[in-house]
Design an enzyme around this catalytic site. Structure first.
Site, PDB file in Angstrom:
ATOM      1  N   GLY A 162       0.785  -1.226   0.000  1.00 58.85           N
ATOM      2  CA  GLY A 162       0.000   0.000   0.000  1.00 58.85           C
ATOM      3  C   GLY A 162       0.813   1.270   0.000  1.00 58.85           C
ATOM      4  O   GLY A 162       0.263   2.370   0.172  1.00 58.85           O
ATOM      5  N   LYS A 172       6.486  19.125  -4.435  1.00 65.14           N
ATOM      6  CA  LYS A 172       6.838  19.491  -3.061  1.00 65.14           C
ATOM      7  C   LYS A 172       8.020  20.446  -3.011  1.00 65.14           C
ATOM      8  O   LYS A 172       8.030  21.404  -2.230  1.00 65.14           O
ATOM      9  CB  LYS A 172       7.125  18.218  -2.256  1.00 65.14           C
ATOM     10  CG  LYS A 172       5.883  17.359  -2.054  1.00 65.14           C
ATOM     11  CD  LYS A 172       6.217  16.020  -1.418  1.00 65.14           C
ATOM     12  CE  LYS A 172       4.970  15.163  -1.233  1.00 65.14           C
ATOM     13  NZ  LYS A 172       5.292  13.824  -0.707  1.00 65.14           N
TER      14      LYS A 172
END
Length: 400
Positions: free
Chosen positions: A182, A200
């Site tokens: 995940g 970012k």
């Protein structure tokens, strides 16, 4: 009591509501009043959620409710999220977000709109998940001239590179493992191609240097070219390979780029492993400040979102200034102009490498290839040398 709305009930949205509920007393104490989630906007069925009574599926309910003072946008993307953010700001509601794509692409215009409307647009969670980076950058380091900000800004790629180093896995095997756990999406493009890290570093650079750095102007490379052999050779030279987003001022020029780098094993940033993130800020007074922590995840990111909610509630009638001026294509210089040491892996003969590059440090040979570290050279100079008949199988900057 402050009443808020949450747009989106995915990982971050559900985490935000959970933190507000679980830590309600602490949140109220820090905000100076109780904070109540009045609405959650999501078109999906959450009838089994303990918060099911709060769900609405019409945005107009939220934007037209005068009692809603803060809206949390955790939808993601730049489509409906941009429209809803603009309309909330226009309606005099502060907006809190974790949406790095939206802030990186439209941060200047949204901050300008918030300023005009006397409200706040806050986005601590858009970079580094639960790592506090925005406030230290604009408040705690306000007395510093920032020369550089860089770091490991994507947990997925850091996990993959860590697995390749520790377990000797090839890229595709490590990626599959990250997907099974995940840590990576079914379509991992934004992570492994460096786009997430690019967004970012654009936000951090805009804050640090005062002008909007747009993602489409930033040179961006991912980690697909990193091999198990590169990990081995880098280790032999005393380095680890990490994907870094970097923004640097050299002279009067600003450079911003995303690329894989070799980092000395003795540097603290090299020890940031797995899905963790780490950011280094270089100030002319404080020196290097290193911030590390969980760069993503439900509750770490929600922690940063809730901190911004508290801030927004505390400053309902006094705008908390944070922002930058607009930028343009002339703002950024070509990172190929910068000098650094380089790691190169090739199948060229050793004698030719020594003849073309001069003093180099060889890491060894494997599977018919040879790896080495160069002296300080610009990217342009490297390309000129390679054009004379040395084909790079891998080429990465070395952090100096």
């Amino acid at each position: 009591m402050a009443e808020i709305a949450v747009l989106g009930f995915g990982v971050v949205g559900s985490g935000t509501v959970e933190v507000l509920d679980k830590n309600s007393a602490k949140v109220a104490k820090n905000a100076g009043q109780n904070i109540r989630v009045k609405y959650i906007l999501d078109i999906r069925d959450f009838s089994d959620s303990p918060f099911h009574s709060l769900f609405v599926n019409d945005f107009e309910t939220i934007v037209n409710d005068p009692d809603i003072s803060v809206v949390v946008e955790v939808i993601g993307g730049v489509g409906v999220a941009l429209e809803y953010t603009q309309r909330c700001l226009e309606a005099g509601k502060s907006v809190v977000t974790s949406n790095k794509e939206l802030v990186a692409a439209h941060g200047y215009s949204l901050l300008k709109l918030a300023r005009e409307k006397g409200v706040n647009y806050l986005f601590e969670a858009s970079v580094g998940g639960g790592i506090p980076i925005m406030r230290p950058l604009v408040q705690c380091m306000a007395a510093n001239q920032i020369s550089e900000i860089f770091g490991i800004l994507n947990g997925t790629t850091n996990y993959i590179l860590t697995e390749m180093e520790k377990n000797g896995a090839e890229f595709e095997v490590a990626l599959k493992d990250a997907q099974l756990k995940g840590y990576a999406e079914a379509d991992p493009t934004a992570d492994v191609e460096g786009h997430d890290a690019c967004r970012k570093i654009c936000i951090l650079a805009s804050l640090a240097f005062g002008k909007h750095v747009y993602p489409d102007l930033v040179s961006t490379e991912g980690i697909r070219s990193v091999t198990k052999d590169d990990k081995f050779f880098a280790s032999e030279l005393g380095y680890k390979i990490k994907l870094l987003g970097r923004a640097r001022v050299v002279g009067d020029k600003l450079y911003a780029y995303v690329a894989s780098h070799l980092i000395d094993k003795e540097q603290l940033l090299s020890g940031v492993e797995g899905v963790m993130n780490g950011v280094v800020v270089r100030g002319n007074a404080v020196g290097d400040v290193i911030l590390c922590g969980a760069g993503a995840g439900k509750l770490p990111t929600a922690s940063a979102v809730v901190a911004d909610i508290i801030d927004a509630v505390k400053h309902l009638y006094a705008r908390k200034w944070i922002g930058w001026e607009d930028g343009d294509p002339a703002l950024l210089a070509d990172p190929a102009q910068l000098e650094t040491a380089w790691y190169i892996r090739t199948d060229a003969p050793k004698a030719k490498i020594e003849r073309e590059f001069g003093d180099v440090i060889f890491a060894g040979e494997s599977n018919g290839t040879i790896a080495f570290k160069t002296m300080m050279l610009s990217g342009k100079k490297i390309n000129d040398i390679l054009a004379r008949g040395i084909k790079p199988l891998s080429i990465f900057r070395i952090l100096v």
